[in-house]
Design a protein around this motif. Structure first.
Motif, short mmCIF file in Angstrom:
data_model
loop_
_atom_site.label_atom_id
_atom_site.label_comp_id
_atom_site.label_asym_id
_atom_site.label_seq_id
_atom_site.Cartn_x
_atom_site.Cartn_y
_atom_site.Cartn_z
N MET A 1 -2.26 9.79 7.61
CA MET A 1 -2.36 9.60 6.14
C MET A 1 -2.26 11.05 5.44
SD MET A 1 -4.38 7.17 3.64
CE MET A 1 -4.27 5.92 4.35
N THR A 2 -1.13 11.17 4.56
CA THR A 2 -0.87 12.12 3.77
C THR A 2 -2.07 12.49 2.82
OG1 THR A 2 0.17 11.10 1.79
CG2 THR A 2 1.59 11.96 3.57
N THR A 3 -2.15 13.77 2.63
CA THR A 3 -3.53 14.11 1.80
C THR A 3 -3.32 13.54 0.36
OG1 THR A 3 -3.36 16.23 2.78
CG2 THR A 3 -4.69 16.15 0.69
N LYS A 4 -1.94 13.42 -0.15
CA LYS A 4 -1.91 12.83 -1.35
C LYS A 4 -2.15 11.50 -1.56
CE LYS A 4 2.01 11.81 -4.64
NZ LYS A 4 3.40 11.87 -5.00
N ARG A 5 -1.84 10.63 -0.54
CA ARG A 5 -2.25 9.11 -0.37
C ARG A 5 -3.73 9.21 -0.33
NH1 ARG A 5 -1.65 4.81 -2.41
NH2 ARG A 5 -1.82 2.96 -1.09
N LYS A 6 -4.19 9.88 0.44
CA LYS A 6 -5.96 9.71 0.61
C LYS A 6 -6.53 10.31 -1.15
CE LYS A 6 -5.92 12.38 4.27
NZ LYS A 6 -6.39 13.05 5.32
N ARG A 7 -5.99 11.16 -1.34
CA ARG A 7 -6.38 11.55 -2.85
C ARG A 7 -6.35 10.50 -3.92
NH1 ARG A 7 -3.93 15.85 -3.30
NH2 ARG A 7 -1.95 15.08 -4.50
N GLN A 8 -5.07 9.52 -3.73
CA GLN A 8 -4.99 8.49 -4.63
C GLN A 8 -5.65 7.32 -4.32
OE1 GLN A 8 -0.48 8.22 -4.05
NE2 GLN A 8 -0.19 9.41 -5.74
N LEU A 9 -6.33 7.35 -3.31
CA LEU A 9 -7.25 6.40 -2.93
C LEU A 9 -8.53 6.42 -3.36
CD1 LEU A 9 -5.76 4.92 0.54
CD2 LEU A 9 -5.47 4.09 -1.65
N ARG A 10 -8.82 7.50 -3.84
CA ARG A 10 -10.32 7.74 -4.08
C ARG A 10 -10.68 7.00 -5.32
NH1 ARG A 10 -10.08 14.12 -4.24
NH2 ARG A 10 -9.55 14.61 -2.24
N GLY A 11 -11.88 7.11 -5.78
CA GLY A 11 -12.72 6.32 -6.87
C GLY A 11 -12.45 4.88 -6.84
N THR A 12 -12.38 4.31 -8.00
CA THR A 12 -12.65 2.90 -8.16
C THR A 12 -11.23 2.67 -9.12
OG1 THR A 12 -13.99 2.94 -9.92
CG2 THR A 12 -14.97 2.61 -8.00
N SER A 13 -11.01 1.18 -9.29
CA SER A 13 -9.84 0.70 -10.33
C SER A 13 -10.31 -0.45 -10.86
CB SER A 13 -8.42 0.72 -9.85
OG SER A 13 -8.52 -0.02 -8.40
N LEU A 14 -9.63 -1.03 -11.70
CA LEU A 14 -9.78 -2.29 -12.27
C LEU A 14 -9.17 -3.25 -11.46
CD1 LEU A 14 -9.96 -1.83 -16.13
CD2 LEU A 14 -11.93 -2.37 -14.50
N LEU A 15 -9.68 -4.59 -11.47
CA LEU A 15 -8.96 -5.56 -10.67
C LEU A 15 -7.91 -6.34 -11.31
CD1 LEU A 15 -9.90 -7.55 -8.20
CD2 LEU A 15 -10.81 -9.27 -10.06
N ASN A 16 -7.01 -6.40 -10.79
CA ASN A 16 -5.80 -7.31 -11.45
C ASN A 16 -6.14 -8.62 -12.05
OD1 ASN A 16 -2.98 -8.81 -11.64
ND2 ASN A 16 -2.23 -6.87 -10.48
N ALA A 17 -5.50 -8.73 -13.26
CA ALA A 17 -5.88 -9.95 -13.91
C ALA A 17 -5.69 -11.27 -13.31
CB ALA A 17 -4.99 -9.97 -15.38
N ALA A 18 -4.55 -11.15 -12.30
CA ALA A 18 -4.29 -12.33 -11.51
C ALA A 18 -5.53 -12.72 -10.66
CB ALA A 18 -2.94 -12.26 -10.82
N ASP A 19 -6.13 -11.91 -10.21
CA ASP A 19 -7.28 -12.07 -9.12
C ASP A 19 -8.65 -12.19 -9.92
OD1 ASP A 19 -5.76 -11.54 -6.98
OD2 ASP A 19 -5.98 -9.47 -7.51
N LYS A 20 -8.89 -12.05 -11.20
CA LYS A 20 -9.95 -12.11 -11.93
C LYS A 20 -10.54 -13.50 -11.86
CE LYS A 20 -11.95 -11.08 -16.47
NZ LYS A 20 -12.85 -12.35 -16.36
#
Length: 64
Positions: A35-54
């Protein structure tokens, strides 16, 4: 009627916030050399759940 139980798998993966649920990104556990370094960096941390999955997560965490 029996007591409602929390879905223990969902309880470990989602945390309730004022604006929804936050979660970690998938695809970040093993075989990361291809996996590219850019992709691994983008996958760090957390994000909010999509409204459809709520609604589904609400249902799994209803006992909280």
């Amino acid at each position: 009627m029996s007591k409602a139980k929390t879905h223990s798998g969902a309880a470990k993966r989602f945390k309730k916030t004022a604006s929804g649920y936050k979660h970690k990104h998938a695809f970040k556990s093993h075989i990361l050399t291809k996996m590219t370094t850019k992709r691994k960096r983008q996958l760090r941390g957390t994000s909010l759940l999509n409204a459809a999955d709520k609604p589904a997560v609400d249902r799994m965490l209803r006992a909280n």
